[in-house]
Design a protein around this motif. Structure first.
Motif, PDB file in Angstrom:
ATOM      1  N   GLN A  25     -10.889 -43.544 -10.232  1.00  0.00           N
ATOM      2  CA  GLN A  25     -10.121 -43.596  -9.000  1.00  0.00           C
ATOM      3  C   GLN A  25      -9.149 -42.432  -8.854  1.00  0.00           C
ATOM      4  OE1 GLN A  25      -8.478 -47.594  -9.065  1.00  0.00           O
ATOM      5  NE2 GLN A  25     -10.516 -48.409  -9.471  1.00  0.00           N
ATOM      6  N   PHE A  26      -8.916 -41.685  -9.937  1.00  0.00           N
ATOM      7  CA  PHE A  26      -8.026 -40.526  -9.874  1.00  0.00           C
ATOM      8  C   PHE A  26      -8.738 -39.246  -9.451  1.00  0.00           C
ATOM      9  CE2 PHE A  26      -5.111 -42.458 -13.348  1.00  0.00           C
ATOM     10  CZ  PHE A  26      -4.517 -43.263 -12.377  1.00  0.00           C
ATOM     11  N   VAL A  27     -10.057 -39.251  -9.484  1.00  0.00           N
ATOM     12  CA  VAL A  27     -10.815 -38.045  -9.190  1.00  0.00           C
ATOM     13  C   VAL A  27     -10.696 -37.672  -7.704  1.00  0.00           C
ATOM     14  CG1 VAL A  27     -13.169 -37.118  -9.051  1.00  0.00           C
ATOM     15  CG2 VAL A  27     -12.445 -38.412 -11.057  1.00  0.00           C
ATOM     16  N   ASP A  28     -10.636 -36.372  -7.434  1.00  0.00           N
ATOM     17  CA  ASP A  28     -10.681 -35.875  -6.065  1.00  0.00           C
ATOM     18  C   ASP A  28     -12.144 -35.884  -5.611  1.00  0.00           C
ATOM     19  OD1 ASP A  28     -10.618 -34.579  -3.663  1.00  0.00           O
ATOM     20  OD2 ASP A  28      -9.702 -32.723  -4.420  1.00  0.00           O
ATOM     21  N   TRP A  29     -12.484 -36.804  -4.736  1.00  0.00           N
ATOM     22  CA  TRP A  29     -13.866 -36.994  -4.334  1.00  0.00           C
ATOM     23  C   TRP A  29     -14.227 -36.250  -3.050  1.00  0.00           C
ATOM     24  CZ3 TRP A  29     -16.960 -38.807  -7.832  1.00  0.00           C
ATOM     25  CH2 TRP A  29     -16.485 -39.709  -8.790  1.00  0.00           C
ATOM     26  N   SER A  30     -13.388 -35.338  -2.607  1.00  0.00           N
ATOM     27  CA  SER A  30     -13.632 -34.668  -1.328  1.00  0.00           C
ATOM     28  C   SER A  30     -14.975 -33.941  -1.311  1.00  0.00           C
ATOM     29  CB  SER A  30     -12.494 -33.697  -1.007  1.00  0.00           C
ATOM     30  OG  SER A  30     -12.314 -32.751  -2.052  1.00  0.00           O
ATOM     31  N   ALA A  37     -22.384 -36.511   3.080  1.00  0.00           N
ATOM     32  CA  ALA A  37     -22.540 -36.290   4.516  1.00  0.00           C
ATOM     33  C   ALA A  37     -23.602 -35.223   4.796  1.00  0.00           C
ATOM     34  CB  ALA A  37     -21.200 -35.876   5.123  1.00  0.00           C
ATOM     35  N   ARG A  38     -23.583 -34.151   4.006  1.00  0.00           N
ATOM     36  CA  ARG A  38     -24.559 -33.060   4.202  1.00  0.00           C
ATOM     37  C   ARG A  38     -25.968 -33.543   3.864  1.00  0.00           C
ATOM     38  NH1 ARG A  38     -26.469 -28.473   1.180  1.00  0.00           N
ATOM     39  NH2 ARG A  38     -26.846 -26.689   2.577  1.00  0.00           N
ATOM     40  N   LEU A  39     -26.095 -34.341   2.806  1.00  0.00           N
ATOM     41  CA  LEU A  39     -27.404 -34.863   2.411  1.00  0.00           C
ATOM     42  C   LEU A  39     -28.002 -35.715   3.521  1.00  0.00           C
ATOM     43  CD1 LEU A  39     -29.506 -35.246   0.093  1.00  0.00           C
ATOM     44  CD2 LEU A  39     -28.223 -37.301  -0.533  1.00  0.00           C
ATOM     45  N   ARG A  40     -27.176 -36.510   4.158  1.00  0.00           N
ATOM     46  CA  ARG A  40     -27.680 -37.373   5.229  1.00  0.00           C
ATOM     47  C   ARG A  40     -28.204 -36.557   6.409  1.00  0.00           C
ATOM     48  NH1 ARG A  40     -23.330 -41.194   3.715  1.00  0.00           N
ATOM     49  NH2 ARG A  40     -24.402 -42.984   2.786  1.00  0.00           N
ATOM     50  N   LYS A  41     -27.614 -35.400   6.637  1.00  0.00           N
ATOM     51  CA  LYS A  41     -28.071 -34.544   7.722  1.00  0.00           C
ATOM     52  C   LYS A  41     -29.367 -33.822   7.356  1.00  0.00           C
ATOM     53  CE  LYS A  41     -23.510 -33.596   9.758  1.00  0.00           C
ATOM     54  NZ  LYS A  41     -22.504 -32.547  10.077  1.00  0.00           N
ATOM     55  N   PRO A 113     -12.640 -42.741   5.081  1.00  0.00           N
ATOM     56  CA  PRO A 113     -12.169 -41.806   4.053  1.00  0.00           C
ATOM     57  C   PRO A 113     -11.740 -42.460   2.739  1.00  0.00           C
ATOM     58  CG  PRO A 113     -10.424 -42.217   5.611  1.00  0.00           C
ATOM     59  CD  PRO A 113     -11.612 -42.972   6.128  1.00  0.00           C
ATOM     60  N   ASP A 114     -11.539 -43.788   2.716  1.00  0.00           N
ATOM     61  CA  ASP A 114     -11.043 -44.424   1.488  1.00  0.00           C
ATOM     62  C   ASP A 114     -12.121 -44.492   0.408  1.00  0.00           C
ATOM     63  OD1 ASP A 114      -8.537 -44.826   2.634  1.00  0.00           O
ATOM     64  OD2 ASP A 114      -9.160 -46.729   3.515  1.00  0.00           O
ATOM     65  N   GLY A 115     -13.369 -44.711   0.817  1.00  0.00           N
ATOM     66  CA  GLY A 115     -14.466 -44.794  -0.129  1.00  0.00           C
ATOM     67  C   GLY A 115     -15.370 -43.574  -0.047  1.00  0.00           C
ATOM     68  N   LEU A 116     -16.464 -43.602  -0.833  1.00  0.00           N
ATOM     69  CA  LEU A 116     -17.397 -42.484  -0.855  1.00  0.00           C
ATOM     70  C   LEU A 116     -18.541 -42.660   0.140  1.00  0.00           C
ATOM     71  CD1 LEU A 116     -17.733 -41.923  -4.712  1.00  0.00           C
ATOM     72  CD2 LEU A 116     -16.041 -40.999  -3.135  1.00  0.00           C
ATOM     73  N   ARG A 117     -18.759 -43.910   0.550  1.00  0.00           N
ATOM     74  CA  ARG A 117     -19.847 -44.243   1.465  1.00  0.00           C
ATOM     75  C   ARG A 117     -21.206 -43.849   0.910  1.00  0.00           C
ATOM     76  NH1 ARG A 117     -21.920 -41.889   6.993  1.00  0.00           N
ATOM     77  NH2 ARG A 117     -23.202 -43.625   7.657  1.00  0.00           N
ATOM     78  N   CYS A 118     -21.399 -44.094  -0.386  1.00  0.00           N
ATOM     79  CA  CYS A 118     -22.725 -43.898  -0.964  1.00  0.00           C
ATOM     80  C   CYS A 118     -23.617 -45.062  -0.548  1.00  0.00           C
ATOM     81  CB  CYS A 118     -22.629 -43.816  -2.480  1.00  0.00           C
ATOM     82  SG  CYS A 118     -21.793 -42.330  -3.080  1.00  0.00           S
ATOM     83  N   ASP A 119     -24.917 -44.873  -0.687  1.00  0.00           N
ATOM     84  CA  ASP A 119     -25.858 -45.901  -0.265  1.00  0.00           C
ATOM     85  C   ASP A 119     -26.054 -46.986  -1.324  1.00  0.00           C
ATOM     86  OD1 ASP A 119     -26.861 -44.669   2.325  1.00  0.00           O
ATOM     87  OD2 ASP A 119     -27.237 -43.049   0.898  1.00  0.00           O
ATOM     88  N   GLY A 120     -25.821 -46.628  -2.582  1.00  0.00           N
ATOM     89  CA  GLY A 120     -26.049 -47.585  -3.650  1.00  0.00           C
ATOM     90  C   GLY A 120     -25.433 -47.120  -4.952  1.00  0.00           C
TER      91      GLY A 120
END
Length: 292
Positions: A25-30, A37-41, A113-120
């Motif tokens: 939870q301390f990692v900068d996940w930006s 987001a880029r992968l989804r595109k 922005p709070d989570g990573l929004r990964c698929d799984g």
């Protein structure tokens, strides 16, 4: 297509943020958020799975903070994953470690922005990590892990119980089962390691075996016959192809290892392996249905 990723913890040397709630939870996940987001595109059908591990905690204060969840050896020392930098803990519904480490999954799947929004989630070492028994068992009112009700060391001469211990798989199972069901309700789950109990056998999702020793493929025959690429020997596509063939000798399909050392440049056997429902396994063959 499914892509799994992990990250090292900044400023912690070789300590990776592979497990515990707080380092993760301390990692900068930006950058990861941008990558997803880029992968989804670029590949709308691809699924992004984030690495998760529930047995390792790397922060210096964790042995004290999670004292009751420590995985202790028979001699009373704190067990680790091959070095003091990676001490082991056992998550349960009752201890704070289980509560905190489960928050990683919420971060992985929660929307930005709070989570990573990964698929799984890709769950490494799903059943246990290195040690299958814990000796830090609650006795005489002293804190520790719960006894599983069946495990103990027995004196081979007197046949008397020397000390109680607990199966890591059994005492962590309710925690892992509930979390796995929660993940599957929201997206795909892939795990390292085959089921060790009938309870886990009833939960259906892909689970592979590592192939540092190809004979491990035999452990996958009664659940999901999938072999992970061998990170020890694979250095190019030809090496990976050889491991695919060796895995097929055991009737197993093949997952690419997440390692930039081997980058596929054209379609391989794996293009024809998934999705699949194994019907019959044999040496050099895996009879597949069309299901997933």
């Amino acid at each position: 297509m499914r892509i799994s990723s992990r990250v090292a913890f900044p400023g912690r040397g070789s300590k990776a943020a592979t497990a515990t709630a707080r380092p993760f939870q301390f990692v900068d996940w930006s950058l990861t958020k941008e990558q997803v987001a880029r992968l989804r595109k670029l590949v709308p059908g691809a699924k992004h799975l984030k690495y998760y591990h529930c047995f390792i905690d790397t922060l210096d204060e964790s042995p004290k903070k999670y004292a009751d969840a420590r995985l202790l050896r028979a001699d009373g020392t704190h067990a680790d994953y091959g070095g003091a930098l990676l001490p082991l803990y056992v998550p349960t519904h009752e201890n704070n470690y289980g509560r905190d480490v489960s928050r990683n999954v919420e971060m992985i799947l929660a929307p930005q922005p709070d989570g990573l929004r990964c698929d799984g989630v890709y769950w490494d070492e799903f059943e246990y990590s290195r040690y299958q028994h814990a000796y830090h068992v609650v006795e005489d009112g002293r804190g520790g892990l719960p006894w599983d009700g069946v495990s103990a060391d027995i004196d081979p001469k007197t046949l008397k119980i020397l000390r109680l211990k607990s199966s890591v798989e059994l005492i962590s199972q309710p925690f892992r089962l509930a979390l796995a069901r929660s993940i599957l309700a929201r997206g795909p789950l892939v795990a390292n390691g085959q089921p060790h109990t009938r309870t886990m056998l009833k939960l259906h999702f892909p689970r592979f075996v590592e192939t540092g020793s190809i004979s491990r493929c035999s452990r996958a025959h009664v659940y999901s016959p999938i072999a992970l690429g061998d990170h020890l020997t694979e250095r190019n596509e030809r090496d990976a192809y050889r491991v695919m063939l060796r895995a097929l000798d055991f009737g197993c399909l093949y997952y690419w290892y997440n390692d930039l050392t081997v980058v596929p440049t054209h379609p391989h056997l794996t293009s024809y392996m998934f999705p699949a429902t194994p019907i019959e396994l044999g040496e050099g063959t895996s009879s597949l249905g069309s299901g997933s």
